[in-house]
Design an enzyme around this catalytic site. Structure first.
Site, short mmCIF file in Angstrom:
data_model
loop_
_atom_site.label_atom_id
_atom_site.label_comp_id
_atom_site.label_asym_id
_atom_site.label_seq_id
_atom_site.Cartn_x
_atom_site.Cartn_y
_atom_site.Cartn_z
CG ASN A 120 -4.45 -9.69 0.66
OD1 ASN A 120 -3.31 -10.09 0.47
ND2 ASN A 120 -4.90 -8.57 0.14
CG ASN B 178 -5.49 -5.09 -0.44
OD1 ASN B 178 -4.45 -5.65 -0.12
ND2 ASN B 178 -5.95 -5.14 -1.68
CG ASP C 113 -2.73 -2.77 -1.88
OD1 ASP C 113 -2.96 -3.51 -0.91
OD2 ASP C 113 -2.13 -3.16 -2.89
#
Length: 290
Positions: free
Chosen positions: A102, A153, A201
């Site tokens: 990610n 994240n 996030d």
């Protein structure tokens, strides 16, 4: 608390992630519609990497290409460049619980830090399968520098490089690590916990050491000082705020990107820009060899 106003720069996207500012325009991935876009402040949009879906993080490579995450970690040349090939830096490893990767960031030396995912976002999440944080070093080798991350994240270094901030969305926490010699990390400790008003996030750090955090489902970006106190906020009119990055000639433009979740359209995401007081930190170029 200071409140900043954001203006919309671009609209009509699916799920925007991994923003990277360049003087030629903002680079941002559309994780659901696919591809990487370059978007100017006037909203002019062009595709610079085609097709690829699921990109969660990006960074500029010193060789001129773009580091992208997703099913693997790779460097890919932009459309129109001499080299548009894909150079893989780290493959996934499903047998060992690495489905993909990610968000990512780069330290001042050019090392790449990227978090792995143990599940596919579109499938049910098994919180018993945490991911790891990898450092890909300047010789191309990769090592685990942190583990037990449920949903990796945002990542960002403090101005002096001594701290690394890291959002674990499913734990509603931004953690912080002390950075040791050679890019190693000490034990993580909580920096900010936000279970009351949004899970963290993407994040970005400014030159004063403030940490700006996207809070999905709230449409809000919050700024925290080095002690973890919330000192500023920005509200956009799209609930699914996903990530952010600093840019502009003086690095005082904060670009905020979003997704379509919570809207009537699956192409409701947009790019927003707020003018803030403190300049952001420029992210170094990745120097991991191809």
């Amino acid at each position: 608390m200071t409140t900043y106003r954001a203006e919309r720069v671009s609209a009509g996207h699916g799920l925007l992630e991994g923003p990277v500012w360049t003087p030629e325009g903002l680079l941002v991935a559309d994780a659901t519609a696919g591809g990487v876009l370059r978007i100017s402040d006037s909203g002019v949009t062009e595709t610079v990497i085609e097709h690829r879906r699921g990109i969660g993080g990006m960074a500029i490579h010193s060789g001129g290409g773009l580091v992208i995450s997703g099913r693997n970690v790779a460097v890919k040349g932009l459309v129109g460049s001499d080299d548009t090939a894909t150079h893989v830096l780290k493959e996934n490893d499903p047998t060992n619980g690495i489905i993909g990767y990610n968000d990512l960031t780069v330290d001042a030396h050019g090392r790449l830090y990227v978090g792995s995912l143990a599940f596919v976002a579109s499938e049910s999440r098994d919180v018993d399968k945490p991911g790891q944080l990898f450092c890909i070093d300047l010789d191309g080798s990769a090592r685990i520098v942190a583990d037990d991350i449920l949903l990796t994240n945002g990542l960002g270094f403090s101005p002096d490089g001594s701290l690394l901030y890291h959002a674990d969305t499913l734990r509603s926490t931004v953690f912080v690590y002390e950075v040791g010699d050679g890019g190693s990390l000490g034990p993580k400790r909580p920096f900010v916990q936000r279970s009351d008003d949004g899970h963290p996030d993407g994040l970005a750090v400014d030159v004063a050491g403030n940490v700006w955090v996207a809070l999905p489902h709230t449409g809000r970006v919050a700024c925290f000082d080095a002690a973890g106190r919330c000192t500023a906020s920005i509200q956009i009119d799209v609930p699914m705020v996903t990530s952010l990055t600093f840019g502009g000639e003086d690095m005082r433009d904060l670009y905020i990107v979003s997704g379509s979740e919570g809207l009537d359209s699956d192409r409701g995401a947009g790019v927003f820009k707020a003018r803030v007081e403190t300049p952001g930190l420029a992210i170094a170029r990745c120097r991991v060899p191809l």
